[in-house]
Design a protein around this motif. Structure first.
Motif, PDB file in Angstrom:
ATOM      1  N   ASN A  16     -28.122 -14.495  10.058  1.00 50.97           N
ATOM      2  CA  ASN A  16     -28.731 -13.901   8.868  1.00 50.97           C
ATOM      3  C   ASN A  16     -28.038 -12.578   8.550  1.00 50.97           C
ATOM      4  O   ASN A  16     -28.053 -11.646   9.359  1.00 50.97           O
ATOM      5  CB  ASN A  16     -30.226 -13.677   9.108  1.00 50.97           C
ATOM      6  N   LYS A  17     -27.439 -12.496   7.375  1.00 56.37           N
ATOM      7  CA  LYS A  17     -26.697 -11.298   6.988  1.00 56.37           C
ATOM      8  C   LYS A  17     -27.439 -10.488   5.928  1.00 56.37           C
ATOM      9  O   LYS A  17     -26.856  -9.595   5.312  1.00 56.37           O
ATOM     10  CB  LYS A  17     -25.307 -11.687   6.483  1.00 56.37           C
ATOM     11  N   ARG A  18     -28.712 -10.783   5.732  1.00 53.09           N
ATOM     12  CA  ARG A  18     -29.524 -10.016   4.796  1.00 53.09           C
ATOM     13  C   ARG A  18     -30.339  -8.970   5.553  1.00 53.09           C
ATOM     14  O   ARG A  18     -30.841  -9.226   6.643  1.00 53.09           O
ATOM     15  CB  ARG A  18     -30.451 -10.923   3.984  1.00 53.09           C
ATOM     16  N   GLY A  19     -30.455  -7.803   4.949  1.00 59.04           N
ATOM     17  CA  GLY A  19     -31.220  -6.736   5.578  1.00 59.04           C
ATOM     18  C   GLY A  19     -30.491  -6.018   6.696  1.00 59.04           C
ATOM     19  O   GLY A  19     -31.121  -5.349   7.512  1.00 59.04           O
ATOM     20  N   ILE A  20     -29.161  -6.133   6.747  1.00 59.82           N
ATOM     21  CA  ILE A  20     -28.398  -5.479   7.821  1.00 59.82           C
ATOM     22  C   ILE A  20     -27.985  -4.063   7.434  1.00 59.82           C
ATOM     23  O   ILE A  20     -27.523  -3.303   8.281  1.00 59.82           O
ATOM     24  CB  ILE A  20     -27.148  -6.306   8.199  1.00 59.82           C
ATOM     25  N   SER A  21     -28.143  -3.703   6.172  1.00 54.25           N
ATOM     26  CA  SER A  21     -27.776  -2.355   5.708  1.00 54.25           C
ATOM     27  C   SER A  21     -29.034  -1.524   5.495  1.00 54.25           C
ATOM     28  O   SER A  21     -30.157  -2.031   5.491  1.00 54.25           O
ATOM     29  CB  SER A  21     -26.969  -2.438   4.411  1.00 54.25           C
ATOM     30  N   TRP A  22     -28.835  -0.241   5.276  1.00 57.83           N
ATOM     31  CA  TRP A  22     -29.951   0.662   5.015  1.00 57.83           C
ATOM     32  C   TRP A  22     -30.531   0.377   3.627  1.00 57.83           C
ATOM     33  O   TRP A  22     -29.799   0.225   2.643  1.00 57.83           O
ATOM     34  CB  TRP A  22     -29.489   2.114   5.084  1.00 57.83           C
ATOM     35  N   LYS A  23     -31.853   0.331   3.562  1.00 57.77           N
ATOM     36  CA  LYS A  23     -32.517   0.070   2.294  1.00 57.77           C
ATOM     37  C   LYS A  23     -32.190   1.157   1.276  1.00 57.77           C
ATOM     38  O   LYS A  23     -31.990   0.872   0.087  1.00 57.77           O
ATOM     39  CB  LYS A  23     -34.024  -0.019   2.509  1.00 57.77           C
ATOM     40  N   SER A  24     -32.122   2.393   1.720  1.00 58.64           N
ATOM     41  CA  SER A  24     -31.803   3.494   0.810  1.00 58.64           C
ATOM     42  C   SER A  24     -30.406   3.346   0.219  1.00 58.64           C
ATOM     43  O   SER A  24     -30.175   3.694  -0.947  1.00 58.64           O
ATOM     44  CB  SER A  24     -31.932   4.835   1.542  1.00 58.64           C
ATOM     45  N   ASP A  25     -29.463   2.826   1.012  1.00 60.10           N
ATOM     46  CA  ASP A  25     -28.111   2.611   0.497  1.00 60.10           C
ATOM     47  C   ASP A  25     -28.106   1.518  -0.570  1.00 60.10           C
ATOM     48  O   ASP A  25     -27.446   1.652  -1.616  1.00 60.10           O
ATOM     49  CB  ASP A  25     -27.163   2.228   1.638  1.00 60.10           C
ATOM     50  N   ARG A  26     -28.823   0.425  -0.311  1.00 60.86           N
ATOM     51  CA  ARG A  26     -28.843  -0.678  -1.279  1.00 60.86           C
ATOM     52  C   ARG A  26     -29.481  -0.255  -2.597  1.00 60.86           C
ATOM     53  O   ARG A  26     -29.034  -0.685  -3.672  1.00 60.86           O
ATOM     54  CB  ARG A  26     -29.623  -1.871  -0.704  1.00 60.86           C
ATOM     55  N   GLU A  27     -30.515   0.565  -2.537  1.00 59.81           N
ATOM     56  CA  GLU A  27     -31.267   0.889  -3.744  1.00 59.81           C
ATOM     57  C   GLU A  27     -30.724   2.095  -4.493  1.00 59.81           C
ATOM     58  O   GLU A  27     -30.930   2.196  -5.711  1.00 59.81           O
ATOM     59  CB  GLU A  27     -32.734   1.133  -3.373  1.00 59.81           C
ATOM     60  N   ARG A  28     -30.049   3.012  -3.814  1.00 62.27           N
ATOM     61  CA  ARG A  28     -29.662   4.268  -4.450  1.00 62.27           C
ATOM     62  C   ARG A  28     -28.149   4.469  -4.565  1.00 62.27           C
ATOM     63  O   ARG A  28     -27.687   5.078  -5.529  1.00 62.27           O
ATOM     64  CB  ARG A  28     -30.262   5.445  -3.681  1.00 62.27           C
ATOM     65  N   LYS A  29     -27.389   3.979  -3.605  1.00 60.18           N
ATOM     66  CA  LYS A  29     -25.952   4.278  -3.586  1.00 60.18           C
ATOM     67  C   LYS A  29     -25.093   3.184  -4.197  1.00 60.18           C
ATOM     68  O   LYS A  29     -23.948   3.449  -4.592  1.00 60.18           O
ATOM     69  CB  LYS A  29     -25.493   4.555  -2.155  1.00 60.18           C
ATOM     70  N   PHE A  30     -25.603   1.956  -4.263  1.00 57.11           N
ATOM     71  CA  PHE A  30     -24.820   0.829  -4.782  1.00 57.11           C
ATOM     72  C   PHE A  30     -25.607   0.183  -5.919  1.00 57.11           C
ATOM     73  O   PHE A  30     -26.728  -0.290  -5.723  1.00 57.11           O
ATOM     74  CB  PHE A  30     -24.518  -0.180  -3.677  1.00 57.11           C
ATOM     75  N   GLY A  31     -24.983   0.184  -7.106  1.00 63.37           N
ATOM     76  CA  GLY A  31     -25.684  -0.270  -8.303  1.00 63.37           C
ATOM     77  C   GLY A  31     -25.920  -1.775  -8.330  1.00 63.37           C
ATOM     78  O   GLY A  31     -25.088  -2.572  -7.867  1.00 63.37           O
ATOM     79  N   LYS A  32     -27.044  -2.157  -8.933  1.00 65.35           N
ATOM     80  CA  LYS A  32     -27.378  -3.577  -9.067  1.00 65.35           C
ATOM     81  C   LYS A  32     -26.612  -4.250 -10.194  1.00 65.35           C
ATOM     82  O   LYS A  32     -26.624  -5.479 -10.296  1.00 65.35           O
ATOM     83  CB  LYS A  32     -28.885  -3.715  -9.297  1.00 65.35           C
ATOM     84  N   ASN A  33     -25.965  -3.469 -11.031  1.00 63.50           N
ATOM     85  CA  ASN A  33     -25.174  -4.034 -12.120  1.00 63.50           C
ATOM     86  C   ASN A  33     -23.705  -3.617 -12.039  1.00 63.50           C
ATOM     87  O   ASN A  33     -22.993  -3.598 -13.044  1.00 63.50           O
ATOM     88  CB  ASN A  33     -25.762  -3.630 -13.464  1.00 63.50           C
ATOM     89  N   VAL A  34     -23.268  -3.268 -10.822  1.00 65.41           N
ATOM     90  CA  VAL A  34     -21.858  -2.936 -10.578  1.00 65.41           C
ATOM     91  C   VAL A  34     -21.216  -4.092  -9.825  1.00 65.41           C
ATOM     92  O   VAL A  34     -21.675  -4.464  -8.739  1.00 65.41           O
ATOM     93  CB  VAL A  34     -21.722  -1.624  -9.778  1.00 65.41           C
ATOM     94  N   TYR A  35     -20.163  -4.664 -10.404  1.00 67.99           N
ATOM     95  CA  TYR A  35     -19.512  -5.834  -9.821  1.00 67.99           C
ATOM     96  C   TYR A  35     -18.070  -5.499  -9.442  1.00 67.99           C
ATOM     97  O   TYR A  35     -17.431  -4.652 -10.073  1.00 67.99           O
ATOM     98  CB  TYR A  35     -19.520  -6.997 -10.823  1.00 67.99           C
ATOM     99  N   PRO A  36     -17.550  -6.161  -8.383  1.00 65.62           N
ATOM    100  CA  PRO A  36     -16.149  -5.916  -7.998  1.00 65.62           C
ATOM    101  C   PRO A  36     -15.193  -6.245  -9.138  1.00 65.62           C
ATOM    102  O   PRO A  36     -15.406  -7.195  -9.904  1.00 65.62           O
ATOM    103  CB  PRO A  36     -15.948  -6.857  -6.802  1.00 65.62           C
ATOM    104  N   LYS A  37     -14.151  -5.434  -9.225  1.00 67.91           N
ATOM    105  CA  LYS A  37     -13.169  -5.615 -10.290  1.00 67.91           C
ATOM    106  C   LYS A  37     -11.803  -5.178  -9.779  1.00 67.91           C
ATOM    107  O   LYS A  37     -11.658  -4.069  -9.255  1.00 67.91           O
ATOM    108  CB  LYS A  37     -13.589  -4.791 -11.503  1.00 67.91           C
ATOM    109  N   ASN A  38     -10.824  -6.064  -9.883  1.00 67.40           N
ATOM    110  CA  ASN A  38      -9.448  -5.792  -9.443  1.00 67.40           C
ATOM    111  C   ASN A  38      -9.386  -5.456  -7.947  1.00 67.40           C
ATOM    112  O   ASN A  38      -8.446  -4.791  -7.501  1.00 67.40           O
ATOM    113  CB  ASN A  38      -8.825  -4.631 -10.237  1.00 67.40           C
ATOM    114  N   PHE A  39     -10.356  -5.903  -7.183  1.00 67.82           N
ATOM    115  CA  PHE A  39     -10.423  -5.535  -5.763  1.00 67.82           C
ATOM    116  C   PHE A  39      -9.513  -6.441  -4.938  1.00 67.82           C
ATOM    117  O   PHE A  39      -9.566  -7.671  -5.055  1.00 67.82           O
ATOM    118  CB  PHE A  39     -11.866  -5.635  -5.279  1.00 67.82           C
TER     119      PHE A  39
END
Length: 351
Positions: A198-221
């Motif tokens: 299971n790879k869900r919930g392995i990161s900090w909740k604060s990071d998922r909600e505040r530091k990484f946008g829900k509408n930001v997608y990888p581009k040219n990566f």
């Protein structure tokens, strides 16, 4: 008349010189607070008080150390180092050339379970001699870009991985940290039955909600001439790509572990776990090491004997000092002075 005028002038000058000049005093207004004259507790450390304090510290620290050490010993941990064993023998003289080449990187490892491992079992990857705390590496990211798609052009701090091949096309997420994302993968099976990680919930909740946008997608990566690490799913927002979120929280020391996933079934003594891994990550350029770690947890967290040993050491030292001071006090006591003669106990009229 002239003499009278001169004498008057001289008298005026003399009277002016005799008047002292006024000075603006900078001395603060007197108060008991500014002069540190407020009532205060000033204990006298007599031998009895010192011995009692050492005994109290020892009585508190030693039980904490024992419980901490027992909790750490209850943690079951399996560590498997594989960076050398997963290189074919014919290629071990040129490990960097092998890891950069097109050869198949599949490697099989076997883990034997000797003690019962209660779920959840945490799967970590450990890297040695990897300095994520390097100043240039740590600064090579854009937090504004990670939070909002409106700031995807904020790549000044991400060089040399800010734009695609020197063009103006921004890389999302940009920077060396994201570019070097760990890309070894692990698959586990027991008795030829696959174990789900299971790879869900392995990161900090604060990071998922505040530091990484829900509408930001990888581009040219990872579309440049040199690929650093893992690729990202361009259809998923960064807030759902938890491998990236875990990796972007940089470590302070050159040896560190990061959470890969969780196995949510118990493992029993005698079980044999077959691991199929892809040895993709290049640690050979800087003589780094890679380890796969399976670990349970306790109320104290992971396996860490240092806390228990530290508490036991401090508690034991306090007991030893209390014993020595007690022996000295009983064998060769020293007469105490009269505390009434201390400056803070003396009456002001006695001076």
């Amino acid at each position: 008349m002239n003499s009278t005028t001169l004498s008057s002038s001289a008298a005026g000058i003399g009277s002016a010189d005799s008047t002292p000049p006024r000075r603006n005093s900078k001395r603060p207004k007197y108060s008991r607070f500014s002069q540190q004259e407020l009532p205060a507790c000033k204990p006298i450390l007599t031998p009895k008080w010192v011995i009692a304090a050492f005994l109290l510290i020892g009585a508190v620290f030693i039980p904490i150390g024992v419980f901490s050490l027992l909790a750490s010993r209850d943690v079951v941990q399996i560590v498997n180092q594989y960076e050398t064993d997963c290189i074919p023998e014919v290629s071990r003289t040129d490990k960097v050339g092998f890891i950069r080449g097109p050869q198949d990187k599949t490697c099989h490892r076997t883990l034997s379970i000797r003690r019962h491992m209660k779920q959840p079992i945490y799967v970590y990857y450990q890297l040695d001699n990897f300095y994520q705390n390097h100043r240039r590496y740590v600064k090579s990211r854009s937090d504004l870009q990670l939070r909002s798609p409106e700031n995807e052009d904020e790549t000044k701090s991400c060089q040399p991985e800010g734009t695609l091949n020197g063009t103006k096309a921004p890389i999302v997420p940009c920077g060396l940290i994201a570019w070097s994302l760990f890309n070894d993968t692990y698959e586990f099976s027991r008795n030829k039955r696959q174990l789900t990680v299971n790879k869900r919930g392995i990161s900090w909740k604060s990071d998922r909600e505040r530091k990484f946008g829900k509408n930001v997608y990888p581009k040219n990566f990872q579309n440049g001439t040199l690929q650093g690490g893992a690729r990202l799913d361009s259809s998923k927002p960064l807030s759902e790509q938890e491998d990236l979120i875990v990796w972007m929280r940089t470590a302070a020391l050159p040896t560190f572990r990061k959470l890969y996933g969780k196995i949510e079934v118990d493992l029993n003594p005698g079980d044999v776990i077959d691991v199929k891994l892809q040895n993709n990550y290049n640690t050979y350029s800087f003589n780094g090491k890679k380890k796969l770690v399976l670990s349970t947890t306790s109320w104290l967290g992971g396996k860490n004997d240092f806390i228990g040993i530290a508490y036991l050491s401090v508690g034991g030292l306090c007991f030893l000092l209390a014993t020595i001071f007690t022996a000295i006090y009983l064998i060769k006591p020293r007469e105490l002075g009269d505390p009434n003669y201390l400056s803070w106990n003396a009456n002001p009229g006695d001076h």
